[in-house]
Write an enzyme that holds these catalytic residues in place. Structure first.
Site, PDB file in Angstrom:
ATOM      1  N   PRO A   8       0.644  -1.219   0.025  1.00  0.00           N
ATOM      2  CG  PRO A   8      -0.784  -1.447   1.662  1.00  0.00           C
ATOM      3  CD  PRO A   8       0.593  -2.225   1.074  1.00  0.00           C
ATOM      4  N   GLY A  50       2.007   3.916  -5.367  1.00  0.00           N
ATOM      5  CA  GLY A  50       1.667   4.830  -6.093  1.00  0.00           C
ATOM      6  C   GLY A  50       0.731   3.907  -7.314  1.00  0.00           C
ATOM      7  CB  THR A 100      -4.490   4.738  -7.495  1.00  0.00           C
ATOM      8  OG1 THR A 100      -4.914   3.674  -6.753  1.00  0.00           O
ATOM      9  CG2 THR A 100      -5.420   5.455  -7.937  1.00  0.00           C
ATOM     10  CG  HIS A 153      13.297  -1.850  29.390  1.00  0.00           C
ATOM     11  ND1 HIS A 153      12.515  -2.850  29.856  1.00  0.00           N
ATOM     12  CD2 HIS A 153      13.092  -1.784  28.175  1.00  0.00           C
ATOM     13  CE1 HIS A 153      12.407  -3.669  28.989  1.00  0.00           C
ATOM     14  NE2 HIS A 153      12.356  -2.899  27.708  1.00  0.00           N
ATOM     15  CD  GLU A 154      13.251   2.412  26.209  1.00  0.00           C
ATOM     16  OE1 GLU A 154      13.991   2.231  25.112  1.00  0.00           O
ATOM     17  OE2 GLU A 154      12.238   1.998  26.444  1.00  0.00           O
ATOM     18  CG  ASP A 182      11.050  -5.794  24.426  1.00  0.00           C
ATOM     19  OD1 ASP A 182      10.880  -5.087  23.576  1.00  0.00           O
ATOM     20  OD2 ASP A 182      11.742  -5.361  25.383  1.00  0.00           O
TER      21      ASP A 182
END
Length: 657
Positions: free
Chosen positions: A199, A202, A204, A419-420, A497
């Protein structure tokens, strides 16, 4: 058509204005007119004899008189009554008012207005019945919209990033412009062209460009417009569409999302759908019935060519297939050049640099990026769009909008930062991982924070070593929580994750042959469904157990790798977590500078007099958890995003192709 509609509206308004004027006249003449009180004729004669009448105004069958107190009265008189001798006898002043018989315009309107109103109601009712009959009779008419060649200004120069597709379609344009050149040599142009691609690439726009270049009428319709609840309606619409197209020959018929009507027959619940299959059968017959000299070409678009009926794809129908893929680096640059013409851009906007930072973006995504950048610049009252606006808009499209008002405790902020930081450290020390673009603990979209990785260039395949690194990066957030906070205090932030890592590991086993035990076999279904979602029973329980064992082995290997990296580089993890809490957002260059021993510039200290903390909680600018890398069906990587959501902190990762 427009002139008739405007004339009809004008007549309606004229009728409304006349009705208002006449209604006002009637109200004014009837309700507002004050008539003198009426007296009996005997009383009038008695007052004359007593000398109480001052003046008399004679009419044909009535008269008006005033008494000594100037009070006015009306008296109804018979036609044969002659009061003049009596008035002369008593010396009463009198006069006669002659009224010519006439009919005013408003009187005519008052007479004929009810009749006109009745006629209009009858006419409106008749037209409604006629239109209802017309709709009933036209239920099987085609709903295709025809675009006039003079109004279609789309050309190949307006379509960028799909050069190979344009080359395939230029032959169609040449045939529509000069069909004799092909017919003389004995060749025939393809009757149908199928545009296949994701999708937003281009498809169309390409079909409209073919019609614009060749200067022929363009019929546009969606596949779902054929199918109705009643059997036979779709087939009737197909016949009507092709009948209209033959009258406008040469022309182009464009059917968007043809998979809605061209799906493989006999599929679906109950073995199929009678209406859809009849519509497809009629479409096949009409395409077979084309005369080579009719010069009617069908262009269809779909992103699910695998579900189309084989009879639709055989030579003689859709005998040419054009792949419209996602643009590469040069294609994205060309697309950006087309859309950048529509905005006022600054000199620091370089299309090539933007294209390098948007791998996996389709043409529609790039158009949206340019528009978002223009809106972002206008929001801050800028007269030009700068490179920083494109950077902010790209981050918004990839990671979602910032949510700085979200409240979190200091402990939650610290956990999110680690965590990040775990994701970022493992990604940095993994040789085959994509470079880090940005790490943030500012909530964006549905995530509380994320780590974004962008590939250095376009990628069409994925290696085994890169997939192992991606699995390790995906599990690094949970590993960081275990190392810092302990096994009993890990959170739900890594749920996404785990989902992404499990999906990636299972596809390595069942689709890509990257398990020595499973071998070089494909265990997934052929309908784009993953193995664990299908209901196939042609594999034994031993095979299912073997696949689960191999998937678990890959996950455990990635967990060990992430733990080894974070344990070996614990100082890097602590440093990144601290800086994320301080700066909230770190770019890839910032992370590289920190992990190589460099320092970042200090943040400017805010003026205390300008800061209002009344509406901010201690955890207003907070963060989130990360994710790893998801992989597209064809193995082509593009953009990796990681983030955790809400209280679940469920990480969200997406990687397009």
């Amino acid at each position: 058509m427009a002139f008739k509609k405007n004339t009809k509206n004008l007549l309606i308004w004229v009728f409304i204005v006349l009705s208002i004027i006449c209604s006002y006249h009637i109200y004014h003449s009837v309700m507002m007119k004050k008539t003198p009180p009426t007296q009996e004729l005997s009383s009038f004669l008695d007052q004359i004899r007593r000398g109480q009448v001052k003046k008399v105004m004679l009419h044909d069958q009535s008269l008006e008189f005033s008494n000594q107190d100037d009070q006015l009265f009306t008296v109804n008189t018979p036609r044969t009554f002659d009061p003049i001798p009596l008035l002369n006898q008593y010396g009463v002043q009198f006069d006669y008012l002659y009224q010519e018989p006439s009919i005013s315009f408003f009187l005519l309107v008052q007479i004929f207005l009810p009749l006109i109103f009745s006629l209009l109601i009858w006419f409106f009712f008749f037209r409604q019945v006629q239109n209802s009959n017309g709709r009933a009779m036209g239920f099987g008419r085609s709903r295709a919209k025809m675009m006039d060649p003079e109004k279609n200004q789309i050309l190949f120069s307006d379509v960028a990033g799909v050069n190979e597709a344009k080359e395939d379609l230029k032959e169609i344009v040449d045939f529509l412009k000069n069909p004799i050149k092909f017919q003389t040599i004995g060749g025939s142009i393809p009757k149908g062209v199928l545009l296949v691609g994701p999708p937003g690439t281009g498809k169309t726009l390409l079909a409209r460009a073919v019609a614009g270049e060749s200067g022929v009428p363009f019929f546009s319709i969606s596949g779902s417009d054929f199918v109705e609840m009643f059997v036979g309606v779709g087939a009737s619409r197909v016949r009507d569409l092709f009948a209209q197209a033959k009258q406008q020959s040469p022309c182009i018929i464009f059917i968007d999302e043809i998979d809605a009507v061209g799906r493989n027959r006999g599929s679906g619940m109950g073995g199929g759908h009678d209406e859809r299959e009849q519509t497809l059968n009629q479409l096949l017959v009409e395409m077979d019935g084309f005369d080579p000299k009719e010069e009617v070409i069908i262009i269809a678009a779909t992103n699910r060519s695998d579900v189309l009926d084989p009879a639709l794809l055989r030579p003689g129908r859709f005998d040419r297939r054009v792949n419209v893929d996602l643009p590469d680096l040069r294609g994205r640059e060309a697309i950006l050049n087309v859309h950048l013409k529509k905005i006022q851009r600054a000199d620091d906007v370089v299309p090539l640099l933007i294209a390098r930072g948007t791998p996996g973006f389709s043409g529609a995504d790039l158009a949206n990026l340019v528009n978002e950048a223009a809106l972002y610049a206008a929001r801050f009252n800028k007269t030009e769009v700068h490179a920083s606006d494109f950077e902010a808009s790209r981050d918004k499209l990839i990671m979602g909008p910032e949510r700085r008002s979200m409240m979190m405790t200091d402990q939650e902020k610290r956990l999110t930062a680690y965590h990040e930081g775990g994701h970022a450290v493992v990604a940095y020390h993994s040789k085959h991982s994509d470079p880090i673009h940005k790490a943030t603990i500012i909530p964006r979209g549905g995530a509380l924070g994320m780590v974004v990785r962008l590939p250095e260039g376009d990628r069409v395949s994925l290696s085994r070593v890169r997939l192992h690194d991606d699995l390790a990066v995906a599990l690094a957030g949970r590993v960081a929580e275990e190392l810092i906070f302990g096994h009993e205090y890990v959170t739900t932030g890594a749920s996404s994750d785990f989902k992404m890592a499990t999906d990636l590991a299972r596809r390595m086993v069942v689709e890509w042959g990257m398990s020595d035990t499973a071998g070089l076999m494909c265990y997934s279904g052929g309908d784009n469904n993953h193995f664990w979602n299908s209901t196939r029973t042609d594999y034994s329980q031993e095979v299912l157990l073997m696949i689960d064992h191999e998937v678990k082995a890959l996950i455990e290997r990635a967990h060990r790798t992430a733990r080894h990296i974070l344990t070996s580089h614990r100082d890097h993890l602590d440093l990144l977590a601290t800086k994320l809490l301080e700066y909230e957002t770190l770019s890839g260059d910032d992370i590289k500078t920190l992990l190589t021993g460099g320092t970042l510039p200090e943040l400017p200290k805010p003026d205390a007099s300008l800061v209002d903390d009344s509406d901010r909680s201690p955890g207003a600018d907070v963060a989130v958890v990360n994710d790893g890398a998801a992989v597209a069906d064809d193995g082509a990587g593009a953009v990796e995003v990681a983030g955790s959501v809400g209280n679940d902190s469920s990480d969200k990762a997406g990687e397009g192709s």
